[in-house]
Design an enzyme around this catalytic site. Structure first.
Site, short mmCIF file in Angstrom:
data_model
loop_
_atom_site.label_atom_id
_atom_site.label_comp_id
_atom_site.label_asym_id
_atom_site.label_seq_id
_atom_site.Cartn_x
_atom_site.Cartn_y
_atom_site.Cartn_z
N GLU A 1 0.87 -1.17 0.00
CA GLU A 1 0.00 0.00 0.00
C GLU A 1 0.91 1.22 0.00
OE1 GLU A 1 -2.82 0.32 3.23
OE2 GLU A 1 -3.59 2.21 2.43
N ARG B 1 5.62 -13.17 9.60
CA ARG B 1 6.20 -11.84 9.41
C ARG B 1 7.63 -11.78 9.92
NH1 ARG B 1 2.22 -7.90 9.09
NH2 ARG B 1 3.64 -6.23 9.63
N LYS C 1 3.99 0.74 9.99
CA LYS C 1 4.15 1.93 9.14
C LYS C 1 3.55 3.15 9.82
CE LYS C 1 2.96 0.03 4.98
NZ LYS C 1 2.48 0.09 3.61
#
Ligand code: ATP
Ligand code: MG
Length: 565
Positions: A39, A266, A276
């Site tokens: 994104e 992850r 983020k």
């Protein structure tokens, strides 16, 4: 590329094994197409690098392709600056998507059409409740949710409202489009998930064309399908989303082609944060110098700091891919960085905390040239020249007036070798009125240079040095961990900003580097300041004002240095 049939599952990670099995079974016509779906709402971090290595790496390994798809479904947070940085970072890591650059926003028309179809088929409805009301009705994993009072609207009414939502007739938050699935499903994501919400903010690609924007769950699987993605590899938090992924994809796919989602763990790193949102906060509040601050866990920060793409990839290979969440030690990353820099960095002399050393029996004005090996790890890397003169600088920590036993560096009456040059002996310590050492007066043994009869004479210590008249002043930026807490994410009760390490940046001005360093301080150059650490020119560095980032300290030195750096 290797033919799938010739590959054995042995030695492959579990994702590769699953992909190989699909290829060997001839699924999707034997095609492999992955995607990396960032994104564009921030810069990429090392966690993303793990996903990139998987998505692009597996495609390379089995002869498939990997798309870069910007998941740009929320115009409020997204920006072209991020798009550009993402492209740069993926290339820097060594991967390429060719002409396969896509945007979820490219599929807004098809997604809208699918939504209209689902409305007409009675599989979606417009809900006029607030997000709080909808959340209240969600239930819990063991308690079924409550059906919305708007759930039984007719397809005609729903279609009319949805069209008007997109025409801008309604305020943000006043209505959403929901899938009509099952408010009692044990999977919370099946309890009539939101498909579309109203957002009144221009999109960086589609401008003001759309007033409704699809949610992740309604966009991702279909985007995979529209693009021909066969394997949608993501992280474990998407496991509970998978049934919904399949639910929407099944509205489009058939047995000849159907994308599937596979999840891996992850990457989480000690002494930093990977969110983020938090990284953006650090940038916005000026707690770091920007997304590419060398202390950031971002790919751009690591690049600026002097990490190599190879070291990041080696680290990711070493931690591997599993189905279990873990916290990865930053030391492992640092080890990979050291290993790679040891292989490629040019060895040079620089003195971080200089003290003047005068060789009283060396002729004034005389300049000799000594040679230094550029990299003992690399055959054919050659050597460079360095001036030797009567007045030098050495590291202040390399001298002790009253040394403890086993101090093998310089002390009054003691001898050391100056790396690549002569053996010297300290005769006298010169101090200022406050008792601070200003100069060390030494004598040299003229017979001990390489090629001379006394060259083989052994002394215990070897020191780095630079010629005072030739050395060039520079600034060094010494970095430490950004946080002084091992796992800031595991401390929900504390503001993460309180856990920042106040010592994470130390600026040292007036370091002395040999002329060769100044002449070769181009961006990206990797140096090993001998006995000190690995350094690279910072982006702020200019020919007139050199600035070096310490990428990482040396673990193994060819002479122990108890420097406080
Ligand atoms: P957010 O969605 O909160 O903005 P994100 O970190 O998930 O943040 P995306 O841009 O959605 O960011 O991530 C793109 C891809 O990178 C996703 O497939 C995601 O699974 C993967 N990814 C993100 N963080 C990590 C991580 N720490 N380790 C491995 N993969 C990650
Ligand atoms: Mg995400």
């Amino acid at each position: 590329m290797t033919e799938p049939d010739s590959l054995e599952a042995k030695g492959l990670n579990f994702v590769e094994q699953e992909v190989l099995a699909d290829l060997q079974a001839g699924k999707n016509g034997g095609r492999l197409n992955t995607r990396f779906p960032p994104e564009p709402n921030g810069y990429l971090h090392i966690g993303h690098a793990k996903a990139i290595c998987m998505d692009f790496g597996i495609a390379e390994k089995f002869g498939g392709t990997c798309n870069l798809r910007f998941d740009d479904t929320n115009p409020v947070k997204e920006d072209v600056e991020y798009v550009d940085s993402i492209r740069e970072d993926i290339h820097w890591l060594g991967f390429d998507w060719g002409d396969r650059e896509y945007y979820a926003s490219d599929y807004f028309p098809q997604l809208f059409d699918l939504a209209v179809r689902l409305i007409k088929e009675g599989k979606a409805y417009v809900d006029d409740q607030t997000s709080e009301q909808i959340a209240e009705q969600k239930g819990t994993p063991t308690v079924p949710g409550t059906e919305s009072p708007y759930r039984s609207r007719t397809p005609e009414e729903n279609l009319d409202l949805f069209m008007r939502m997109n025409a801008g007739e309604f305020a943000e938050g006043s209505r959403v489009l929901r899938a009509k699935i099952d408010m009692a499903s044990p999977n919370m994501h099946f309890r009539d998930p939101i498909m579309y919400r109203i957002i009144n903010h221009p999109h960086h690609r589609t401008g003001t064309k759309w007033k409704v924007y699809p949610m992740y769950d309604f966009a991702h699987g279909q985007s995979d399908y529209f693009e021909g993605v066969t394997h949608s590899i993501c992280t474990l938090e998407f496991v509970p989303h998978r049934p919904l992924y399949e639910y929407f994809v099944n509205e489009l796919a058939d047995e000849s082609y159907c994308p599937r989602q596979i999840e891996f763990n992850r990457l989480n790193l000690t002494y930093t944060v990977m969110s983020k949102r938090k990284l953006l906060q650090l940038v916005k509040e000026g707690l770091v110098a920007g997304w590419d601050d060398p202390r950031m866990p971002t790919i751009s920060g690591m690049r600026r700091r002097g990490y190599t793409p190879q070291s990041i990839r080696n680290f990711i290979d070493a931690i591997g891919y599993t189905k279990y969440e873990a916290l990865n030690s930053v030391s492992l990353l640092e080890h990979a960085v050291r290993e790679d820099l040891n292989r490629i960095a040019t060895r040079v002399m620089a003195v971080i905390n200089p003290v003047k050393l005068v060789i009283t029996n060396y002729p004034e004005g005389k300049v000799e040239t000594v040679k230094l090996e550029n990299n003992p790890e690399q055959e054919g890397s050659g050597e460079h020249e360095m001036p030797f003169t009567r007045e030098l600088y050495i590291e202040r920590e390399d001298f002790m007036e009253n040394p403890p036993k086993k101090f093998f560096r310089l002390f009054p009456g003691g001898e050391v070798r100056l790396k690549g040059a002569y053996i010297i002996k300290c005769d006298e310590v010169v101090k200022d009125a406050d008792g601070n050492i200003t100069e060390l007066h030494c004598t040299y043994d003229p017979d001990t240079l390489s090629g001379m009869p006394g060259a083989a004479r052994k002394v215990k210590g070897t020191l780095h040095w630079v010629s005072a008249a030739h050395a060039i002043d520079a600034e060094a930026r010494l970095y430490d961990r950004l946080f002084d807490v091992e796992n800031p994410a595991a401390e929900p009760d504390r503001d993460f900003r309180e856990m920042l390490n106040p010592e994470s940046l130390k600026v040292v001005k007036g370091i002395k580097v040999e002329p060769f360093v100044a002449a070769n301080a181009e961006r990206g150059r990797k140096f090993q300041f001998q006995r000190i650490g690995y350094f690279t020119p910072d982006y702020d560095s200019t020919a007139d004002a050199l600035v070096f980032n310490r990428t990482i300290s040396l673990k193994d030195t060819w002479q122990k240095v108890q420097s406080k750096q």
